[in-house]
Design a protein around this motif. Structure first.
Motif, mmCIF file in Angstrom:
data_model
loop_
_atom_site.group_PDB
_atom_site.id
_atom_site.type_symbol
_atom_site.label_atom_id
_atom_site.label_comp_id
_atom_site.label_asym_id
_atom_site.label_seq_id
_atom_site.Cartn_x
_atom_site.Cartn_y
_atom_site.Cartn_z
ATOM 1 N N ASN A 116 0.730 -1.289 0.035
ATOM 2 C CA ASN A 116 -0.341 -0.091 0.019
ATOM 3 C C ASN A 116 1.037 1.159 0.166
ATOM 4 O O ASN A 116 1.548 1.414 0.881
ATOM 5 C CB ASN A 116 -0.693 -0.056 1.421
ATOM 6 N N ALA A 159 -4.931 -1.969 9.365
ATOM 7 C CA ALA A 159 -6.641 -2.193 8.983
ATOM 8 C C ALA A 159 -6.680 -1.066 7.569
ATOM 9 O O ALA A 159 -7.569 -1.363 6.697
ATOM 10 C CB ALA A 159 -7.545 -1.951 9.714
ATOM 11 N N THR A 207 -5.372 -0.627 5.135
ATOM 12 C CA THR A 207 -4.827 -1.094 3.718
ATOM 13 C C THR A 207 -6.095 -1.794 3.256
ATOM 14 O O THR A 207 -6.018 -2.354 1.853
ATOM 15 C CB THR A 207 -3.722 -1.990 3.728
ATOM 16 N N GLU A 208 -7.032 -1.933 3.690
ATOM 17 C CA GLU A 208 -8.019 -3.150 3.425
ATOM 18 C C GLU A 208 -8.909 -2.607 1.947
ATOM 19 O O GLU A 208 -9.174 -3.514 1.213
ATOM 20 C CB GLU A 208 -9.098 -3.488 4.320
ATOM 21 N N ILE A 240 -6.903 -3.778 -0.644
ATOM 22 C CA ILE A 240 -6.917 -5.122 -0.911
ATOM 23 C C ILE A 240 -8.115 -5.827 -1.707
ATOM 24 O O ILE A 240 -8.272 -6.385 -2.524
ATOM 25 C CB ILE A 240 -6.672 -5.882 0.522
ATOM 26 N N ARG A 241 -9.133 -4.823 -1.159
ATOM 27 C CA ARG A 241 -10.569 -4.963 -1.469
ATOM 28 C C ARG A 241 -10.406 -4.722 -3.253
ATOM 29 O O ARG A 241 -10.894 -5.418 -4.221
ATOM 30 C CB ARG A 241 -11.604 -4.072 -1.252
ATOM 31 N N ARG A 282 -4.470 -10.505 5.154
ATOM 32 C CA ARG A 282 -3.832 -9.305 5.728
ATOM 33 C C ARG A 282 -2.982 -9.740 7.040
ATOM 34 O O ARG A 282 -3.687 -10.352 7.908
ATOM 35 C CB ARG A 282 -4.738 -8.276 6.078
ATOM 36 N N ASN A 332 -1.655 -8.598 10.154
ATOM 37 C CA ASN A 332 -1.976 -7.263 10.921
ATOM 38 C C ASN A 332 -0.907 -6.605 11.463
ATOM 39 O O ASN A 332 -0.514 -6.899 12.606
ATOM 40 C CB ASN A 332 -3.070 -7.551 11.722
ATOM 41 N N LEU A 337 -11.638 -12.419 3.114
ATOM 42 C CA LEU A 337 -10.336 -11.906 3.474
ATOM 43 C C LEU A 337 -9.886 -11.954 5.079
ATOM 44 O O LEU A 337 -10.790 -11.671 5.716
ATOM 45 C CB LEU A 337 -10.454 -10.066 3.680
ATOM 46 N N VAL A 343 -7.645 -12.190 8.051
ATOM 47 C CA VAL A 343 -6.485 -11.264 8.942
ATOM 48 C C VAL A 343 -5.950 -12.216 10.025
ATOM 49 O O VAL A 343 -6.615 -12.772 10.619
ATOM 50 C CB VAL A 343 -7.284 -9.976 9.708
#
Lengths: 245, 322
Positions: free
Chosen positions: A9, A65, A67-68, A71-72, A84, A86, A197, A199
């Motif tokens: 990211n 979190a 960066t989600e 990721i999506r 992910r 964490n 997804l 974690v």
């Protein structure tokens, strides 16, 4: 074929870089974060290979979190599921350790990532992961094909290219023109919402480097203009004043 | 406990980036009160390796195994790791090249070392702190980084240091590590050397063209000026994206980062992503017909004018130099 794509990211490439007043941290105020451009080549090529030959594409990010969203986005482009880890990606060794730990459990055939992230410019994670797993890494790859259990990679070296056949599993780091990166379409965005997804917490926290401070490059003192009519004078200045030719 | 410098060779010569790495390595050795040893693998003569004395190298370990003429990642890492063990090297110096990245990343794990790539200055060493300055954010910033492991690997960016010219020769010793088939698992089956042209990452002068040149048919302007100056040619991202020029010429944030002595940009406006790839060049010349082009703010010399009128005059003047 089971493919793992590692993404980071990073600040959008148009970002003007600034730091906090103590120069210890990157100033994220007002900054748009994107999928690292080199990772987009890795992601799209993975999806193309999956579409042609079957298999799965898993996206992995080491990040907190926030960066989600990206990721999506990777799921919307066409990855099947995501993991992910964490944790803040503190240095290349830490990130490589996390990737290698997950890869050890999952036995991926192919691990792809961008050759470097455009923020830390480490150009290290590919080889570290491969060394931790005891498999070859081919870096940077500008072309990648897979036929059965053999990958054929065109690798860029200074002043040329190498063609390499390697037995899977391998790590390849991506660089253009490996493929034309895709952008998500509406259907992809809709389906991404329900894709898994997972974690997971990091393994250990060992690093081998610590950033002490950031700085910006010195500003240029001013440009010397030469009139287009006397353009030839530039060559004289470059030789006698700047002494670079 | 010498400093170990990894030498890259091409066409029987030590690459310029490795001459810089050797100079850097011998300066680090001086800082640490030790000497610099080089490890060279492959396509080079013993005679040429002796000349590394000029860069302050005292001894060269030379592996001339015929199977290692081209770069073989796993095998090279094994040889270099063995050399580092033999020399008990706490600091290993590489060039910040694709080969350097392929070696350094594996070596760092194998030797449990801290790795810093893209390093732009000599380290600061005091007591147990070992700090280097490296380029981050694609040339838009620098970071001072502490290397916290006992062993350190540094990949030096081009043009960080002037190549040394001392008197003296290095001694050359044969060296090898025992290699197995596994070390050749991802060996190249074919190498396509780019010939004739000056290599972009190694070039001291780069002439680069952008969309202002209007089409690939006008690239003779860039090529002729490059030829007259002994320069490599490059281009901006939009030009590579529309296939006017090959991608390996694309300079910028997602392409090649260059740091030559002289970068001449013709018809390139200077988007922030392009500047990131060139702003460590020593001298930047911008030729653009738009006086508002942002590139002029990053330039040392500028000409506001039509490339089709200005560049032929430059070619003419450059030819007069010889």
């Amino acid at each position: 074929m089971k493919i793992l794509v590692c993404i980071s990211n990073v600040p959008d490439t148009t970002t003007k870089i600034t730091f906090t007043p103590d120069n210890k941290q990157f100033n994220t105020a007002g900054v748009q974060f994107v999928i690292n451009p080199y990772d987009e080549y890795a992601l799209t090529r993975a999806i193309e290979l999956k579409e042609a030959q079957g298999g799965t594409v898993t996206v992995l990010n080491v990040g907190e979190a926030d960066t989600e969203a990206n990721i999506r986005k990777a799921l919307a482009i066409g990855a099947d599921d995501a993991i992910r880890v964490n944790a803040k990606p503190t240095d290349a060794f830490f990130v490589a350790t996390q990737i290698a730990n997950i890869a050890k459990q999952e036995n991926y055939d192919l691990i792809l990532m961008g050759k470097e992230s455009v923020d830390y410019n480490g150009f290290q994670v590919h080889g570290m992961v491969a060394e931790m797993l005891g498999i070859p890494s081919i870096t940077p790859g500008v072309k990648l094909d897979v036929n059965g259990n053999t990958a054929t990679v065109q690798r860029e070296i200074e002043g040329g290219h190498e063609i390499i056949d390697a037995q899977l599993p391998i790590v390849v780091s991506a660089q253009q023109p490996m493929c034309e990166p895709r952008i998500p379409n509406m259907r992809g965005i809709m389906t991404a919402r329900t894709k898994p997804l997972k974690v997971v917490e990091p393994t250990g926290s060992a690093t081998k480097t610590e950033i002490d401070a950031f700085s910006l490059p010195p500003q240029k003192t001013g440009v010397k203009m030469i009139s287009p009519e006397n353009a030839g004078e530039l060559i004289t200045l470059l030789r006698n004043e700047a002494k670079v030719i | 406990m010498s400093v170990l410098v990894v030498i890259e060779c091409a066409n029987g010569e030590v690459k310029k980036s490795s001459l810089e790495a050797a100079t850097y390595g011998s300066k680090v050795a001086q800082q640490m009160g030790t000497t610099a040893t080089a490890i060279a693998i492959g396509d080079i003569s013993e005679e040429n390796l002796k000349h590394l004395g000029a860069q302050g190298i005292k001894k060269v370990l030379f592996d001339n195994d015929a199977r290692l003429k081209n770069f073989v990642n796993l095998a090279y890492v094994k040889v270099i790791a063995a050399a580092a063990q033999k020399e008990d090297s706490k600091v290993i110096i590489l060039s910040n090249t694709n080969i350097g990245a392929a070696i350094g990343s594996r070596l760092a794990v194998r030797l449990e070392a801290s790795l810093a790539t893209n390093v732009v200055a000599l380290p600061e060493i005091s007591g147990s702190t070992f700090k280097v300055k490296r380029g981050v954010y694609s040339g838009k910033a620098f970071a001072e980084v502490n290397l916290t492991s006992d062993r350190k690997i540094i990949a030096v960016k081009k043009n960080t240091i002037e190549v040394g010219h001392e008197a003296g020769e290095a001694s050359v010793e044969n060296f090898s590590a025992s290699l197995t088939d596994a070390d050749f698992a991802a060996a190249p089956k074919e190498v396509i050397q780019q010939t004739g042209d000056i290599l972009l990452p190694e070039a001291d002068i780069v002439v680069s063209g952008g969309r202002g040149l209007k089409g690939p048919e006008n690239w003779h302007l860039v090529e002729d000026l490059a030829k007259a100056l002994g320069a490599a040619t490059a281009c901006s991202k939009p030009v590579a994206d529309v296939d006017w020029r090959p991608h390996h010429e694309h300079v910028g944030q997602t392409g090649i980062t260059v740091s030559p002595n002289l970068y001449i940009a013709i018809g390139i406006s200077g988007a922030i992503q392009h500047l990131a790839g060139v702003n460590s060049s020593k001298v930047i010349v911008v030729i653009n017909k738009d006086p508002e082009a942002p590139f002029f703010k990053a330039a040392d010399y500028g000409i506001v004018g039509d490339a089709f009128e200005v560049v032929p005059k430059l070619i003419e003047a450059a030819k007069q130099l010889h």
